[in-house]
Motif scaffolding. Structure first.
Motif: not given
Length: 412
Positions: A295-309
């Motif tokens: 759950d937590l790493t999925d949250g990290y991945e979403e944060l990364v994707q949005r920041a990279h975008a």
């Protein structure tokens, strides 16, 4: 690994104007248009109580990067009605609530001396001509004549500011500013025009980033120590904004909106941001709400994707030890270890800083080193805060291979 800097950036808006151009709490990636400039100070906004009419606030903040044409952002993100600011001044703090003589000057908004900010929105002031030094104490004085309802602000300031009755914003004396407060109200960012190529890092975190158990009024949070290192270093990353909230989680709202919910407002809407420094997760895993490592790493991945975008680098820090804290148990520790393995080895982030390795005791790696323990076995003291900042590889804060479609730094 998430594709780095995959989205083309739209052109940056010339400025964030008041009222209709202000940003609301519901903004998502793609709707973010930061103004020109670089953030030199920031504090995450959330609800901090009920407003009082005819209240004045003298809010003391510590800048990071130097520049000119400073602008402040006033937020009504969590209000349920408009709030009017009929007098706003900014000056250099001398000591306590007293200002340096001749430094206190009126701020305007679209040329007007007052501004009304609708519920859920924010306002950026006009530029204030002149130079603002690095590492200076800026005092922003505001007056709200008829405020009511929920107040937007930041509870854990770790800095003494001041409140008063009536409008004393123009006064440089401390005579009317005798009541102290440890919170900031309405003010959530200060930006300025810096030298060409200057960028900023935003620390997205919880109470450790917010500075709990560091010495109040001394600017000893780990992002403060990092800011001092950056000012001396040969790097274009000079601005530092502390967007920590005590008790904050990645996945769930609670003490303020979750990191996922506030990423746009607290990070991506700020000017000149190059890097998101992500240091969150301990509150998710110690809350015993059945949050798994996945759950937590999925949250990290979403944060990364949005920041990279949005064209930002993302540096992540491992979750620190907290054995001895009342919510620690072996299950939470197992999740922490799994999450930290992901942070270190997944390749999801542009860089990693291993705060766990810095803070943990070699005798019991689940515990914070006694010399760094602020007393509650989870929050570092001043020594621990400094050790954290010293562990950051300054070169890691600027990606080595930025996307060619990313806009260059705003020109001063």
């Amino acid at each position: 690994m998430t594709a780095r800097f995959t989205a083309k950036l739209g052109s940056v808006a010339a400025a964030l104007l008041f009222a209709s151009a202000c940003q609301s709490t519901s903004l998502r990636t793609g709707a973010i248009h930061p103004p020109a400039g670089v953030i030199t100070w920031g504090a995450s906004a959330y609800r901090v109580g009920e407003a009082v009419a005819d209240r004045g606030y003298r809010l003391v903040v510590h800048t990071s990067v130097a520049g000119h044409d400073a602008r402040i952002r006033l937020s009504n993100a969590f209000g349920d009605r408009p709030v009017t600011f009929d007098s706003v001044y900014a000056g250099l703090r001398r000591t306590g609530a007293e200002l340096v003589r001749g430094s206190n000057r009126r701020l305007t908004f679209g040329g007007a001396r007052s501004v009304t900010v609708p519920a859920g929105q924010a306002v950026l002031s006009d530029p204030l001509p002149g130079h603002l030094p690095a590492a200076s104490d800026l005092a922003v004085s505001i007056h709200t004549p008829d405020a009511a309802g929920p107040v937007t602000g930041h509870w854990l300031g770790m800095q003494t500011s001041y409140v008063t009755s009536g409008d004393h914003t123009a006064e440089e004396s401390a005579a009317s500013w005798t009541k102290g407060t440890g919170s900031w109200f309405y003010l959530d960012a200060v930006s300025l025009r810096a030298s060409r190529g200057t960028r900023a890092v935003v620390a997205l975190g919880d109470s450790i980033t917010d500075g709990w158990h560091s010495t109040p009024d001394r600017n000893r949070r780990w992002p403060d120590y990092l800011a001092r290192r950056l000012q001396r270093a040969d790097t274009g990353i000079k601005g530092v904004a502390n967007e920590g909230i005590a008790g904050n989680k990645v996945l769930a709202d609670g003490s303020g909106p979750s990191a996922l919910d506030r990423l746009d407002r607290d990070v991506l809407s700020q000017p000149g941001v190059r890097t998101v420094f992500l240091f969150e997760g301990v509150n998710d895993l110690k809350a015993h709400t059945d949050v798994t490592a996945e759950d937590l790493t999925d949250g990290y991945e979403e944060l990364v994707q949005r920041a990279h975008a949005a064209g930002k680098c993302v540096v992540a820090a491992t979750v620190g030890p907290f054995k001895g804290w009342s919510e620690w148990d072996q299950d939470a520790e197992a999740v922490r270890q799994e999450v930290n393995t992901f942070i270190r080895t997944s390749g999801e982030f542009d860089a990693v800083t291993d705060f766990d390795r810095v803070l943990r005791s070699p005798r019991d790696p689940a515990r914070i080193l006694p010399a760094f323990d602020g007393g509650d076995h989870i929050h570092p003291n001043d020594r621990g805060m400094r050790a954290m900042a010293d562990a950051v590889d300054l070169k890691s804060l600027d990606c080595a291979d930025p996307d060619p479609n990313t806009d260059p730094a705003p020109k001063p």
